[in-house]
Design an enzyme around this catalytic site. Sequence first.
Site, PDB file in Angstrom:
ATOM      1  N   ILE A  29       0.835  -1.206   0.000  1.00 40.06           N
ATOM      2  CA  ILE A  29       0.000   0.000   0.000  1.00 40.06           C
ATOM      3  C   ILE A  29       0.873   1.262   0.000  1.00 40.06           C
ATOM      4  O   ILE A  29       0.524   2.261  -0.629  1.00 40.06           O
ATOM      5  CB  ILE A  29      -0.954  -0.006   1.216  1.00 40.06           C
ATOM      6  CG1 ILE A  29      -1.838  -1.270   1.215  1.00 40.06           C
ATOM      7  CG2 ILE A  29      -1.852   1.222   1.195  1.00 40.06           C
ATOM      8  CD1 ILE A  29      -2.683  -1.449   2.479  1.00 40.06           C
ATOM      9  N   VAL A  75      12.268   3.194  11.074  1.00 39.01           N
ATOM     10  CA  VAL A  75      11.488   4.213  11.784  1.00 39.01           C
ATOM     11  C   VAL A  75      11.499   4.021  13.301  1.00 39.01           C
ATOM     12  O   VAL A  75      11.210   4.961  14.050  1.00 39.01           O
ATOM     13  CB  VAL A  75      10.018   4.291  11.288  1.00 39.01           C
ATOM     14  CG1 VAL A  75       9.945   4.711   9.827  1.00 39.01           C
ATOM     15  CG2 VAL A  75       9.272   2.971  11.519  1.00 39.01           C
ATOM     16  N   ASN A 101       3.256   5.197   7.249  1.00 33.95           N
ATOM     17  CA  ASN A 101       2.636   3.950   6.764  1.00 33.95           C
ATOM     18  C   ASN A 101       3.421   2.694   7.165  1.00 33.95           C
ATOM     19  O   ASN A 101       2.865   1.606   7.195  1.00 33.95           O
ATOM     20  CB  ASN A 101       2.543   4.061   5.224  1.00 33.95           C
ATOM     21  CG  ASN A 101       2.212   2.752   4.557  1.00 33.95           C
ATOM     22  OD1 ASN A 101       1.071   2.325   4.548  1.00 33.95           O
ATOM     23  ND2 ASN A 101       3.229   2.080   4.007  1.00 33.95           N
ATOM     24  N   SER A 158      -5.871   0.909  11.090  1.00 38.68           N
ATOM     25  CA  SER A 158      -6.451  -0.286  10.473  1.00 38.68           C
ATOM     26  C   SER A 158      -7.892  -0.406  10.973  1.00 38.68           C
ATOM     27  O   SER A 158      -8.185  -0.054  12.135  1.00 38.68           O
ATOM     28  CB  SER A 158      -5.658  -1.524  10.900  1.00 38.68           C
ATOM     29  OG  SER A 158      -6.409  -2.698  10.649  1.00 38.68           O
ATOM     30  N   TYR A 171      -0.691  -6.136  17.212  1.00 39.31           N
ATOM     31  CA  TYR A 171      -0.901  -5.307  16.016  1.00 39.31           C
ATOM     32  C   TYR A 171      -2.119  -4.387  16.196  1.00 39.31           C
ATOM     33  O   TYR A 171      -2.049  -3.185  15.959  1.00 39.31           O
ATOM     34  CB  TYR A 171      -1.085  -6.213  14.795  1.00 39.31           C
ATOM     35  CG  TYR A 171      -1.451  -5.477  13.534  1.00 39.31           C
ATOM     36  CD1 TYR A 171      -0.491  -4.757  12.816  1.00 39.31           C
ATOM     37  CD2 TYR A 171      -2.762  -5.484  13.037  1.00 39.31           C
ATOM     38  CE1 TYR A 171      -0.821  -4.070  11.659  1.00 39.31           C
ATOM     39  CE2 TYR A 171      -3.099  -4.798  11.877  1.00 39.31           C
ATOM     40  CZ  TYR A 171      -2.125  -4.100  11.199  1.00 39.31           C
ATOM     41  OH  TYR A 171      -2.452  -3.412  10.048  1.00 39.31           O
TER      42      TYR A 171
END
Length: 265
Positions: A29, A75, A101, A158, A171
């Site tokens: 994505i 990151v 992202n 999400s 997650y």
Amino acid sequence: MTPSPQLGGSHGGQLGGRTALVTGAAHGIGLAYARGLAHEGARVVMADIDTPGLATAMKQLSDEGLEVVDAAVDVADPESVKRCREAVERRVARVDILVNNAAVFATVPMSRAGYQELSVDEWDLMMAVNLRGAWLMARAFVPAMQARGYGKVINISSGTALKGSASRIHYVTSKAGIIGFTKTLAREVGGDGVGVNCIAPGSTLSEAELDDDVVALRTSAVASRAIQRVQLPDDLVGTVVFFASSASDFITGQTLVVDGGACMH
Ligand SMILES: NC(=O)c1ccc[n+]([C@@H]2O[C@H](COP(=O)([O-])OP(=O)(O)OC[C@H]3O[C@@H](n4cnc5c(N)ncnc54)[C@H](O)[C@@H]3O)[C@@H](O)[C@H]2O)c1
């Protein structure tokens, strides 16, 4: 960091004259976001931990005539983010749009296991990349936006953060955190003209390798949607362009679910 031959500034499209930085842009994505933003005239810095994957993705977009620059970054690592910021400042001078992202998800895979089976290391890595990463990138790139009086931050959550999803509590927790992060950063920087919004994608067929298990997983999400088809990375591009553009200048702190109408809130 390798500049594409097209470096120099396109001024067409909704984002002409703007520079965007997309983390996790080597795959899936993030790559679609990078392409979509570049198509709208932005110069795009593609940042990722996977440097070979980044080189391939960068060549792909350069070959399409798009204006892209690559930047290696982990990151989760403050030193790596600092080096990335210095390199980006040297190459493109300014970042107007930051898309957070990058995540432990598919390319850097997450474990799918019950809450009792996950290890402390897996939990910590998830939080370090998905949450600390967004904060470190904001800390590196948002102050200059504030100083200029304009900027856009787009965080990626999400749909699972709104619905819950079994067997990956680390997650889903990280993605729920991104929504609070978005609201709080929006309140801190709104007075300086920086908008901060969030996209919550539904289950998206973003994997490069389409084996039967992946296709079955992504297809299983279709039944819960008002728009009953498999979601693709391109389904998310219009939203990232909207949040990156001046069309969304009076919208901040929001999370927009893009999932074909599975989660309506
Ligand atoms: N695909 C889906 O079904 C789905 C659904 C909801 C949300 N999302 C979110 O969308 C985003 C993109 O997902 P995707 O499907 O393209 O997954 P992906 O795993 O293909 O993409 C994530 C990217 O982040 C990079 N990355 C991982 N760790 C990093 C680090 N420490 N530093 C820098 N880069 C790092 C990876 O190399 C990869 O390019 C993620 O935030 C994911 O959580 C995906």
